[in-house]
Design an enzyme around this catalytic site. Structure first.
Site, short mmCIF file in Angstrom:
data_model
loop_
_atom_site.label_atom_id
_atom_site.label_comp_id
_atom_site.label_asym_id
_atom_site.label_seq_id
_atom_site.Cartn_x
_atom_site.Cartn_y
_atom_site.Cartn_z
N SER A 28 -83.75 -20.21 81.54
CA SER A 28 -84.48 -19.43 82.54
C SER A 28 -83.95 -19.69 83.94
CB SER A 28 -85.96 -19.80 82.52
OG SER A 28 -86.42 -19.85 81.20
N CYS A 29 -83.16 -20.73 84.10
CA CYS A 29 -82.55 -21.02 85.41
C CYS A 29 -81.51 -19.95 85.73
CB CYS A 29 -81.87 -22.38 85.39
SG CYS A 29 -82.97 -23.76 85.01
N VAL A 30 -81.14 -19.87 87.02
CA VAL A 30 -80.11 -18.91 87.41
C VAL A 30 -78.93 -19.67 88.03
CG1 VAL A 30 -79.56 -16.93 88.90
CG2 VAL A 30 -81.80 -17.07 87.80
N GLY A 93 -81.45 -16.57 83.97
CA GLY A 93 -82.75 -15.89 84.05
C GLY A 93 -83.23 -15.33 82.72
#
Lengths: 161, 206
Positions: A28-30, A93
């Site tokens: 979910s990190c970018v 993401g």
């Protein structure tokens, strides 16, 4: 000598040609890659959350898009990059798990990429490529000789942005 | 300091370790009954570590793992994540499906359901122990499964923790069978505020 510089979760690093910047296992990190094609200076940030002002703890500025990006940009400029030439590419993401009634907790990936897009616009940095969303993890590598942003996945293979 | 877990006393850490011990014990017994094999369980390690280092516990951010994720509802909302290295997941599926070991090299939808059910049973056994200690009613959601990079799967819970601080409290237990076929890591991650609720319920709130 080409060097592979590792960027951990909630961290950012800058470098120059012929190094590469790599960050493993984004969910979910970018991963935000900034690149100046003339000086061949770049930066890679692995952000976890969009906005430090909405968090209880904001001690690590590299964790949030709104605090990591200005710092990374400053370091690139100190190395000799020119802001007007810098463009951005983003990946990550994802929503790793799907539930029937997805709460806000689950949609954080989507909110992360949305916030990063808005932030880049606000900072007047052009977003030239992105690979966000989906339900799978990504390993990203910014190659500073070419500016190619390589995205590797387990299920969907590899692509170059 | 805003990182509430850095302020935990030794007494509180001991209490959390004890809950982890009984919870994981229940889970190991349940797993052992399903696969009809003896399961050994390590004494839970309790560690407070920077968020970015958590993926190293399961072999690094790009290690291939299966993750079963459940939300916990009730007065202390939390997340549960059960992580298995890919080979352990395949081993477990072969065992459950009565196939020869080494048969499975990718998961079909039956295999996925089986792994989710394992996650369900482990989480249920763990939460029973936690509910018993705290007298709080804690109920798990339907499980969700992902087979992907450890960093990507862990990011789901690490981001939730990241809203509160820069450290994770990891109660880690390793399950192994006698032939060392299955290794698993069990993570219980309380939402912001839930850790206080749990500590208050077991009477070790400062």
């Amino acid at each position: 000598m080409s060097e592979l510089i590792k960027v951990g979760m909630a961290d950012y690093k800058v470098g120059r040609n012929p190094s590469s910047l790599i960050s493993y296992g984004l969910g979910s990190c970018v991963g935000i890659a900034l690149y100046d094609p003339v000086s061949k200076i770049g930066g890679l940030a692995h952000i976890m959350l969009p906005d430090s002002t909405q968090a209880r703890s904001a001690e690590n500025p590299a964790k949030f898009a709104n605090t990591a990006l200005p710092l990374m940009l400053d370091e690139m400029i100190k190395l000799g990059a020119v802001k007007s030439r810098i463009t951005a590419k983003i990946a990550g993401g994802a929503q790793m798990f799907t539930f029937a009634n997805a709460t806000d907790v689950m949609r954080v990936g989507e909110r992360n990429s949305e916030a990063v897009r808005m932030l880049l616009k606000k900072m007047d940095i052009k977003l030239v490529a992105d690979d966000t969303g989906g339900n799978y993890g990504r390993t990203v590598e910014l190659q500073l000789d070419t500016g190619i942003y390589r995205v590797r996945t387990i299920a969907k293979g590899e692509k170059e942005l | 300091m805003s990182d509430e877990i850095l302020n935990l006393s030794n007494l509180q850490l001991d209490a959390l370790r004890e809950i982890g011990n009984v919870g994981a014990g229940n889970s190991a017994t349940a797993l052992s009954q399903i696969i009809n094999r003896k399961i050994d369980m390590t004494v839970p390690k309790i560690a407070i570590m920077p968020l970015g280092e958590v993926p190293d516990v399961v072999g690094g951010p790009d290690a291939m793992v299966a993750g079963v994720y459940l939300r916990v509802y009730g007065p202390a909302p939390s997340s549960i994540l059960f992580l298995l290295p890919r080979d352990s997941a395949f081993y477990l599926v072969d065992m459950l499906m009565g196939r020869e070991q080494g048969h499975t090299t990718s998961l079909n939808s039956m295999d996925e359901s089986a792994l989710m059910e394992i996650g369900n049973i482990l989480a249920g056994a763990y939460l029973n122990a936690l509910s018993h200690f705290t007298k709080l009613t804690l109920l798990p959601s339907i499980p969700a499964l992902a087979m992907d990079m450890a960093g990507a799967i862990l990011s789901v819970i690490l981001i939730q923790l990241g809203q509160m601080g820069d450290h994770a409290l990891v109660i880690e237990t390793e399950f192994t069978t006698e032939s060392d076929g299955v290794k698993g890591h069990f993570f219980l991650i309380p939402d912001p505020g839930s850790l206080n609720t749990i500590l208050a319920a077991i009477g070790v709130k400062e």
